[in-house]
Write a protein that holds these residues in place. Structure first.
Motif, mmCIF file in Angstrom:
data_model
loop_
_atom_site.group_PDB
_atom_site.id
_atom_site.type_symbol
_atom_site.label_atom_id
_atom_site.label_comp_id
_atom_site.label_asym_id
_atom_site.label_seq_id
_atom_site.Cartn_x
_atom_site.Cartn_y
_atom_site.Cartn_z
ATOM 1 N N ASP A 162 0.827 -1.211 0.000
ATOM 2 C CA ASP A 162 0.000 0.000 0.000
ATOM 3 C C ASP A 162 0.861 1.261 0.000
ATOM 4 O O ASP A 162 0.416 2.322 -0.442
ATOM 5 C CB ASP A 162 -0.917 0.011 1.232
ATOM 6 C CG ASP A 162 -2.360 -0.277 0.846
ATOM 7 O OD1 ASP A 162 -2.590 -0.712 -0.298
ATOM 8 O OD2 ASP A 162 -3.258 -0.097 1.689
ATOM 9 N N SER A 163 2.093 1.131 0.511
ATOM 10 C CA SER A 163 3.012 2.273 0.549
ATOM 11 C C SER A 163 3.910 2.317 -0.686
ATOM 12 O O SER A 163 4.854 3.099 -0.747
ATOM 13 C CB SER A 163 3.883 2.205 1.812
ATOM 14 O OG SER A 163 3.085 2.210 2.976
ATOM 15 N N GLY A 164 3.617 1.443 -1.663
ATOM 16 C CA GLY A 164 4.382 1.427 -2.902
ATOM 17 C C GLY A 164 5.708 0.704 -2.813
ATOM 18 O O GLY A 164 6.597 0.915 -3.651
ATOM 19 N N ILE A 165 5.866 -0.179 -1.820
ATOM 20 C CA ILE A 165 7.128 -0.898 -1.606
ATOM 21 C C ILE A 165 6.987 -2.328 -2.096
ATOM 22 O O ILE A 165 6.036 -3.037 -1.727
ATOM 23 C CB ILE A 165 7.510 -0.877 -0.122
ATOM 24 C CG1 ILE A 165 7.670 0.567 0.359
ATOM 25 C CG2 ILE A 165 8.794 -1.673 0.125
ATOM 26 C CD1 ILE A 165 7.771 0.701 1.875
ATOM 27 N N ASP A 166 7.897 -2.767 -2.928
ATOM 28 C CA ASP A 166 7.853 -4.114 -3.497
ATOM 29 C C ASP A 166 8.152 -5.154 -2.420
ATOM 30 O O ASP A 166 9.120 -5.024 -1.671
ATOM 31 C CB ASP A 166 8.874 -4.235 -4.631
ATOM 32 C CG ASP A 166 8.835 -5.597 -5.301
ATOM 33 O OD1 ASP A 166 7.775 -6.246 -5.280
ATOM 34 O OD2 ASP A 166 9.871 -6.014 -5.848
ATOM 35 N N THR A 167 7.311 -6.179 -2.319
ATOM 36 C CA THR A 167 7.495 -7.217 -1.293
ATOM 37 C C THR A 167 7.790 -8.573 -1.914
ATOM 38 O O THR A 167 7.719 -9.586 -1.235
ATOM 39 C CB THR A 167 6.226 -7.332 -0.418
ATOM 40 O OG1 THR A 167 5.107 -7.710 -1.238
ATOM 41 C CG2 THR A 167 5.921 -6.009 0.262
ATOM 42 N N SER A 168 8.125 -8.584 -3.191
ATOM 43 C CA SER A 168 8.384 -9.857 -3.868
ATOM 44 C C SER A 168 9.882 -10.042 -4.103
ATOM 45 O O SER A 168 10.690 -9.148 -3.858
ATOM 46 C CB SER A 168 7.635 -9.908 -5.203
ATOM 47 O OG SER A 168 8.108 -8.879 -6.069
ATOM 48 N N LYS A 169 10.232 -11.217 -4.603
ATOM 49 C CA LYS A 169 11.616 -11.520 -4.951
ATOM 50 C C LYS A 169 11.615 -12.526 -6.093
ATOM 51 O O LYS A 169 10.571 -13.114 -6.426
ATOM 52 C CB LYS A 169 12.371 -12.088 -3.750
ATOM 53 C CG LYS A 169 11.861 -13.459 -3.313
ATOM 54 C CD LYS A 169 12.727 -14.051 -2.208
ATOM 55 C CE LYS A 169 12.236 -15.453 -1.835
ATOM 56 N NZ LYS A 169 13.103 -16.087 -0.824
ATOM 57 N N LEU A 170 12.771 -12.729 -6.700
ATOM 58 C CA LEU A 170 12.912 -13.731 -7.749
ATOM 59 C C LEU A 170 13.615 -14.949 -7.178
ATOM 60 O O LEU A 170 14.654 -14.831 -6.523
ATOM 61 C CB LEU A 170 13.719 -13.171 -8.923
ATOM 62 C CG LEU A 170 13.087 -11.995 -9.686
ATOM 63 C CD1 LEU A 170 14.031 -11.505 -10.778
ATOM 64 C CD2 LEU A 170 11.745 -12.387 -10.284
ATOM 65 N N ASP A 171 13.038 -16.128 -7.404
ATOM 66 C CA ASP A 171 13.675 -17.343 -6.894
ATOM 67 C C ASP A 171 14.776 -17.805 -7.848
ATOM 68 O O ASP A 171 15.123 -17.111 -8.816
ATOM 69 C CB ASP A 171 12.632 -18.442 -6.668
ATOM 70 C CG ASP A 171 11.953 -18.897 -7.959
ATOM 71 O OD1 ASP A 171 12.452 -18.567 -9.056
ATOM 72 O OD2 ASP A 171 10.921 -19.601 -7.865
ATOM 73 N N GLU A 172 15.342 -18.971 -7.573
ATOM 74 C CA GLU A 172 16.471 -19.466 -8.371
ATOM 75 C C GLU A 172 16.094 -19.700 -9.824
ATOM 76 O O GLU A 172 16.952 -19.669 -10.709
ATOM 77 C CB GLU A 172 17.007 -20.753 -7.745
ATOM 78 C CG GLU A 172 17.606 -20.556 -6.345
ATOM 79 C CD GLU A 172 18.055 -21.863 -5.736
ATOM 80 O OE1 GLU A 172 17.780 -22.921 -6.345
ATOM 81 O OE2 GLU A 172 18.675 -21.839 -4.654
ATOM 82 N N MET A 174 14.122 -17.746 -11.451
ATOM 83 C CA MET A 174 13.722 -16.426 -11.925
ATOM 84 C C MET A 174 12.207 -16.258 -11.973
ATOM 85 O O MET A 174 11.657 -15.535 -12.808
ATOM 86 C CB MET A 174 14.325 -16.139 -13.308
ATOM 87 C CG MET A 174 15.847 -16.152 -13.339
ATOM 88 S SD MET A 174 16.562 -14.937 -12.162
ATOM 89 C CE MET A 174 16.081 -13.412 -12.942
ATOM 90 N N LEU A 175 11.530 -16.918 -11.029
ATOM 91 C CA LEU A 175 10.084 -16.767 -10.880
ATOM 92 C C LEU A 175 9.807 -15.855 -9.699
ATOM 93 O O LEU A 175 10.473 -15.939 -8.665
ATOM 94 C CB LEU A 175 9.424 -18.132 -10.658
ATOM 95 C CG LEU A 175 9.544 -19.139 -11.806
ATOM 96 C CD1 LEU A 175 8.945 -20.477 -11.406
ATOM 97 C CD2 LEU A 175 8.870 -18.604 -13.063
ATOM 98 N N GLN A 176 8.848 -14.989 -9.856
ATOM 99 C CA GLN A 176 8.528 -14.033 -8.800
ATOM 100 C C GLN A 176 7.701 -14.696 -7.713
ATOM 101 O O GLN A 176 6.758 -15.438 -7.992
ATOM 102 C CB GLN A 176 7.755 -12.844 -9.378
ATOM 103 C CG GLN A 176 7.590 -11.692 -8.412
ATOM 104 C CD GLN A 176 6.910 -10.501 -9.057
ATOM 105 O OE1 GLN A 176 6.042 -10.654 -9.911
ATOM 106 N NE2 GLN A 176 7.310 -9.297 -8.665
ATOM 107 N N GLU A 177 8.054 -14.436 -6.452
ATOM 108 C CA GLU A 177 7.300 -14.959 -5.327
ATOM 109 C C GLU A 177 7.357 -13.970 -4.172
ATOM 110 O O GLU A 177 8.213 -13.093 -4.119
ATOM 111 C CB GLU A 177 7.860 -16.315 -4.880
ATOM 112 C CG GLU A 177 9.293 -16.258 -4.379
ATOM 113 C CD GLU A 177 9.823 -17.629 -3.961
ATOM 114 O OE1 GLU A 177 9.187 -18.632 -4.298
ATOM 115 O OE2 GLU A 177 10.880 -17.668 -3.303
#
Length: 267
Positions: A162-172, A174-177
């Motif tokens: 909600d504050s515009g901060i990305d909470t995801s990451k790329l796994d080994e 290269m899939l977003q989670e």
């Protein structure tokens, strides 16, 4: 964005009541809701208390094509339930649209301007929170822990998003989670502290994540949270902390909106 119209040429059939309560139910289900009051008798506009009222309303929206959210959308005390108030007591909008070339289509053409305002859901855990807090207040700590603890991680992600901060990451591969609780506390700690404060984030870390601590998130996630552990001081305090987090957004409105309602109910 979905649009639902409640229309009747007859007064007193419950349009306002249905619209107001349907909006509340949809917010509780995890949606963002914008109520638009087009009635010259603005009962819907006063149904919910406002914490941020705008001078502009339905007349400026329709007559002047004003679609800037910060100018036309008022904010209710219920998070994610917003309102465009009716300010056309003279009923001029009907006459204006009757003689306008785009009269039948104007509102339909204006509504997409609010797409971004309604684009994000506000989380799907509100009903689970309510049930978990009810079990906590009833002393059923086993149910409370199993209902509330899994909600913390997603709630932190939601506040950051909600504050515009990305909470995801790329796994080994290269899939977003989504980042886990430990991932958020290690990689987004500064942003979390800016929202909740250093002490509160440290307490969350100490109760739910750090090794050598109660580590409640991991214990529950791996099926190792014994029934007796749910009644320990750490678990009881963690449930109270979840209740505190839910109440945080209400604190600035407590004296003006919450306390008067509680006093009215108690009478």
């Amino acid at each position: 964005m979905n649009v639902l119209s409640l229309i009747s040429t007859k007064g007193g059939v419950g349009k306002t009541t249905v619209a107001a309560n349907l909006g509340g139910v949809l917010v509780d289900a995890g949606l963002r809701v914008l109520l638009l009051d087009l009635d010259s008798q603005p009962a819907l506009s006063s149904y919910y208390a406002l914490c941020a009222s705008r001078e502009a309303g339905s007349y400026e929206l329709i007559a002047q094509r004003l679609t800037t959210p910060g100018q036309v959308i008022s904010t209710t005390v219920i998070q994610h339930l917003d309102l465009i108030v009716s300010n056309d007591r003279a009923g001029n909008i009907s006459t204006l649209l009757l003689h306008a070339a785009d009269g039948r289509l104007r509102l339909r053409n204006l509504l997409p301007a609010f797409q971004d305002q309604l684009a994000h859901s506000c989380g799907q855990g509100s009903s689970i929170y309510a049930l978990g807090l009810a079990r906590f207040l009833q002393g059923d700590m086993m149910s409370a822990c199993h209902l509330l603890f899994p909600q913390l991680e997603n709630s932190l992600r939601h506040v950051l998003s909600d504050s515009g901060i990305d909470t995801s990451k790329l796994d080994e591969e290269m899939l977003q989670e989504d980042r886990s609780l430990s991932g958020l506390l290690s990689n987004r700690r500064e942003q979390l502290e800016s929202v909740f404060g250093i002490d509160l984030i440290y307490t969350i870390d100490l109760l739910f994540n750090l090794k050598g601590s109660p580590c409640l998130r991991h214990e529950l996630a791996h099926g190792k949270l014994a029934s007796g552990t749910c009644y320990l001081h750490s678990s009881i305090y963690a449930c109270w902390l979840m209740y505190y987090l839910v109440c945080l957004p209400l604190q600035r409105f407590w004296s003006t909106h919450v306390a008067p309602q509680l006093e009215r109910i108690s009478l």
